[in-house]
Design a protein around this motif. Sequence first.
Motif, PDB file in Angstrom:
ATOM      1  N   LYS A   1     -31.905  -8.226   9.254  1.00  0.00           N
ATOM      2  CA  LYS A   1     -30.714  -8.689   9.202  1.00  0.00           C
ATOM      3  C   LYS A   1     -29.875  -8.607   7.692  1.00  0.00           C
ATOM      4  N   VAL A   2     -30.513  -8.739   6.829  1.00  0.00           N
ATOM      5  CA  VAL A   2     -30.211  -9.275   5.462  1.00  0.00           C
ATOM      6  C   VAL A   2     -29.746  -7.779   4.661  1.00  0.00           C
ATOM      7  N   ALA A   3     -28.560  -7.948   3.722  1.00  0.00           N
ATOM      8  CA  ALA A   3     -28.376  -6.940   2.945  1.00  0.00           C
ATOM      9  C   ALA A   3     -28.502  -7.640   1.558  1.00  0.00           C
ATOM     10  N   SER A   4     -29.559  -6.963   0.886  1.00  0.00           N
ATOM     11  CA  SER A   4     -29.922  -7.710  -0.239  1.00  0.00           C
ATOM     12  C   SER A   4     -29.950  -6.790  -1.518  1.00  0.00           C
ATOM     13  N   GLY A   5     -29.969  -7.322  -2.577  1.00  0.00           N
ATOM     14  CA  GLY A   5     -29.852  -6.568  -3.782  1.00  0.00           C
ATOM     15  C   GLY A   5     -28.833  -6.910  -4.695  1.00  0.00           C
ATOM     16  N   GLY A   6     -28.917  -6.936  -6.096  1.00  0.00           N
ATOM     17  CA  GLY A   6     -27.621  -7.681  -6.779  1.00  0.00           C
ATOM     18  C   GLY A   6     -27.586  -8.970  -6.469  1.00  0.00           C
ATOM     19  N   GLU A   7     -26.446  -9.518  -6.207  1.00  0.00           N
ATOM     20  CA  GLU A   7     -26.315 -10.964  -5.833  1.00  0.00           C
ATOM     21  C   GLU A   7     -26.264 -11.440  -4.365  1.00  0.00           C
ATOM     22  N   MET A   8     -26.607 -10.190  -3.598  1.00  0.00           N
ATOM     23  CA  MET A   8     -26.788 -10.396  -2.112  1.00  0.00           C
ATOM     24  C   MET A   8     -27.909 -10.495  -1.823  1.00  0.00           C
ATOM     25  N   GLY A   9     -28.117 -11.502  -0.334  1.00  0.00           N
ATOM     26  CA  GLY A   9     -29.570 -11.383   0.101  1.00  0.00           C
ATOM     27  C   GLY A   9     -29.554 -12.634   0.875  1.00  0.00           C
TER      28      GLY A   9
END
Length: 396
Positions: free
Chosen positions: A100-108
């Motif tokens: 479900k999660v878009a992660s990487g950089g400051e996302m997650g």
Amino acid sequence: MKKPIAYIGIFCTIALAAFNCKVDSEEQSTTTTPVVIPNAAGYKAVLAFPKLSFSDPVDFTHANDGTNRLFVVEQKGIIRVFENNATTDKSPVFLDIDAKVASGGEMGLLGLTFHPDFKKNGYFFVNYTRDSPRRQTVVSRFKANGQIADPNSETILFTFDQPYSNHNGGQVAFGADGFLYVSTGDGGSGGDPQNNAQNRKNLLGKMLRVDVNSIEKGNYGIPKDNPYVGNTDGFREEIYAYGLRNPWRFSFDSVTKNLWTGDVGQNKVEEIDVVTKGGNYGWRIKEANNCYDASGDCNKADLIAPVWSYEQGDNGRSVTGGIVYRGKKLPEFNGKYICGDYVSGKIWALTYDGKTVTKSDLITNVSTVSTFGEDANGELYICDYSAGKIYSLAKK
């Protein structure tokens, strides 16, 4: 390849340099030098759980359910659980929402907190980013069934769009009032180009407060004393305070009930705030005590100054908000706010008398301080993002 979370809210990587690393030579500096007391020598960071390693840990907490369990959030979308024992060698998955999660950089997956009545209802709450149907922050409730959570039990409380990938805030926590608090960043890029933090008609650059035990707005309600309840200006009623750039980590003092947050600066200053209901913390009119946006009135009386700030440089470039220590192992820190900087790895103890702060330098041997946490006894823990390790403070 996934980008590191380095420079939370600043991100001076090549890919994002155009957004966050510009220097505004026209800023007018009005920052005062904080009171500094001598180095509090004699402390070190020690591995709290030497046999455990985590992938990009960004949050640490406990469920306050009478068990000895601790929980670590991994940015990619996994929550791990383990016994609060230095010899433990297992950290099984409590929840996996990687898909479900878009992660990487400051996302997650950025935040986790447990319902005050978790022991009975099994509810816990998370804050994460997704990129489908578009880039958004999602604040959701899940339910645990025994020792693990049910990934299919998600109930979304609310979502809001993120115009850029950085400055997502991400913390969720319950106050003593029983309401859920959520920190949000200004939407990203650099300099808050959409002036979101000052715009009370959206949820970006804010501290939010909602009632998860009410369903008046679908899956949550609005506390009756939120500052904009019933307003006719179109201001969002979820707002508790505003004018924040990227309040990455916040916490409540279990004794005074004060809400502390670190708010990551733009190019010059990092700040620590004590957040009050209805408060305007100045961004983008100000960066801490510095004038930032020349079109704003930097002398507005309603702009609340940080309780402490530091210039970017040797001290670091990205503040990580901490906790007020109320444990027993280090009684000399009782009532002190322990915080640090992600980039420099420095950790400080702040003594606050309600008006001014004095600072003690503690340690510098944690490479990337992504978050602080505490166990059910109020003991302090520090997450090292790049090493994937959990530390505690100890005397040398």
